[in-house]
Design an enzyme around this catalytic site. Structure first.
Site, PDB file in Angstrom:
ATOM      1  N   HIS A   1       0.854  -1.188   0.000  1.00 37.98           N
ATOM      2  CA  HIS A   1       0.000   0.000   0.000  1.00 37.98           C
ATOM      3  C   HIS A   1       0.891   1.239   0.000  1.00 37.98           C
ATOM      4  O   HIS A   1       2.013   1.219   0.530  1.00 37.98           O
ATOM      5  CB  HIS A   1      -0.876   0.025   1.245  1.00 37.98           C
ATOM      6  CG  HIS A   1      -1.959  -1.007   1.252  1.00 37.98           C
ATOM      7  ND1 HIS A   1      -3.124  -0.845   1.974  1.00 37.98           N
ATOM      8  CD2 HIS A   1      -2.064  -2.206   0.637  1.00 37.98           C
ATOM      9  CE1 HIS A   1      -3.895  -1.898   1.800  1.00 37.98           C
ATOM     10  NE2 HIS A   1      -3.272  -2.745   1.002  1.00 37.98           N
TER      11      HIS A   1
ATOM     12  N   GLU B   1       0.845   3.902   1.755  1.00 37.73           N
ATOM     13  CA  GLU B   1       1.248   4.346   3.090  1.00 37.73           C
ATOM     14  C   GLU B   1       2.409   3.530   3.633  1.00 37.73           C
ATOM     15  O   GLU B   1       3.384   4.075   4.159  1.00 37.73           O
ATOM     16  CB  GLU B   1       0.087   4.246   4.086  1.00 37.73           C
ATOM     17  CG  GLU B   1      -1.130   5.041   3.712  1.00 37.73           C
ATOM     18  CD  GLU B   1      -2.174   4.214   2.982  1.00 37.73           C
ATOM     19  OE1 GLU B   1      -1.826   3.528   1.987  1.00 37.73           O
ATOM     20  OE2 GLU B   1      -3.342   4.250   3.392  1.00 37.73           O
TER      21      GLU B   1
ATOM     22  N   CYS C   1      -6.422   2.012   5.706  1.00 45.86           N
ATOM     23  CA  CYS C   1      -7.057   0.765   6.139  1.00 45.86           C
ATOM     24  C   CYS C   1      -6.474   0.366   7.496  1.00 45.86           C
ATOM     25  O   CYS C   1      -5.612   1.058   8.045  1.00 45.86           O
ATOM     26  CB  CYS C   1      -6.791  -0.324   5.104  1.00 45.86           C
ATOM     27  SG  CYS C   1      -5.051  -0.832   5.022  1.00 45.86           S
TER      28      CYS C   1
ATOM     29  N   CYS D   1      -2.599  -0.015   7.404  1.00 49.60           N
ATOM     30  CA  CYS D   1      -1.884   1.252   7.262  1.00 49.60           C
ATOM     31  C   CYS D   1      -2.069   2.158   8.481  1.00 49.60           C
ATOM     32  O   CYS D   1      -1.140   2.846   8.895  1.00 49.60           O
ATOM     33  CB  CYS D   1      -2.312   1.954   5.984  1.00 49.60           C
ATOM     34  SG  CYS D   1      -1.847   0.985   4.515  1.00 49.60           S
TER      35      CYS D   1
END
Length: 154
Positions: free
Chosen positions: A55, A57, A86, A89
């Site tokens: 991801h 992040e 999410c 993250c």
């Protein structure tokens, strides 16, 4: 909102747009140091890397930890991301000890910074970053809507 935060979100939106070019969900992230300077940036690369943890992040936090100077602790740093993080993250933000999470669009299906869960404000955890939501939210949401509209028609 500071000019540094706005500039970081503009850059995160550019990164998000680039992610969709290689077939990834358009999410971009920028990590700012205590002084507002960019430490690291990344876009989603799950499809590109074949890695479910890639991801934006997580990639940006990892890169920032390499240059921050305090090891893995990103004390005083700000994570700026186009979509509400999410659970993974949000948890990474807490564990990295970022001072602040700034995001664009809410994620009612998987958001963990207030929409569905609130990992970053959980009093049972030893660190709770400040949160600023809705920065350039419509621009972030528009990228996501266009991306998913194109994928749902396949």
């Amino acid at each position: 909102m500071t000019p540094e935060i706005d500039a970081a979100m503009v850059r995160a939106l550019e990164l998000a747009a680039a992610a969709q070019e290689w077939g990834d969900t358009p999410i971009g992230a920028v990590v700012l140091g205590r002084d507002g300077a960019v430490l690291a940036e990344a876009a989603n690369e799950r499809e590109r890397r074949g890695d479910p943890t890639a991801h934006a992040e997580v990639l940006a936090l990892r890169a920032a930890a390499q240059v921050h100077g305090d090891g893995w602790r990103l004390t005083g740093a700000t994570l700026v991301v186009t979509l509400e993080p999410c659970t993974m993250c949000a948890g990474a933000s807490v564990l990295a000890r970022v001072a602040r999470v700034v995001y664009g669009a809410d994620d009612p299906k998987a958001g963990a910074v207030g929409s569905l869960w609130d990992v970053v404000r959980d009093r049972r955890l030893n660190h709770r970053p400040e949160v600023t939501a809705g920065v350039r939210a419509e621009e972030s949401a528009a990228l996501l809507r266009a991306f998913f509209r194109g994928h749902r028609s396949l």
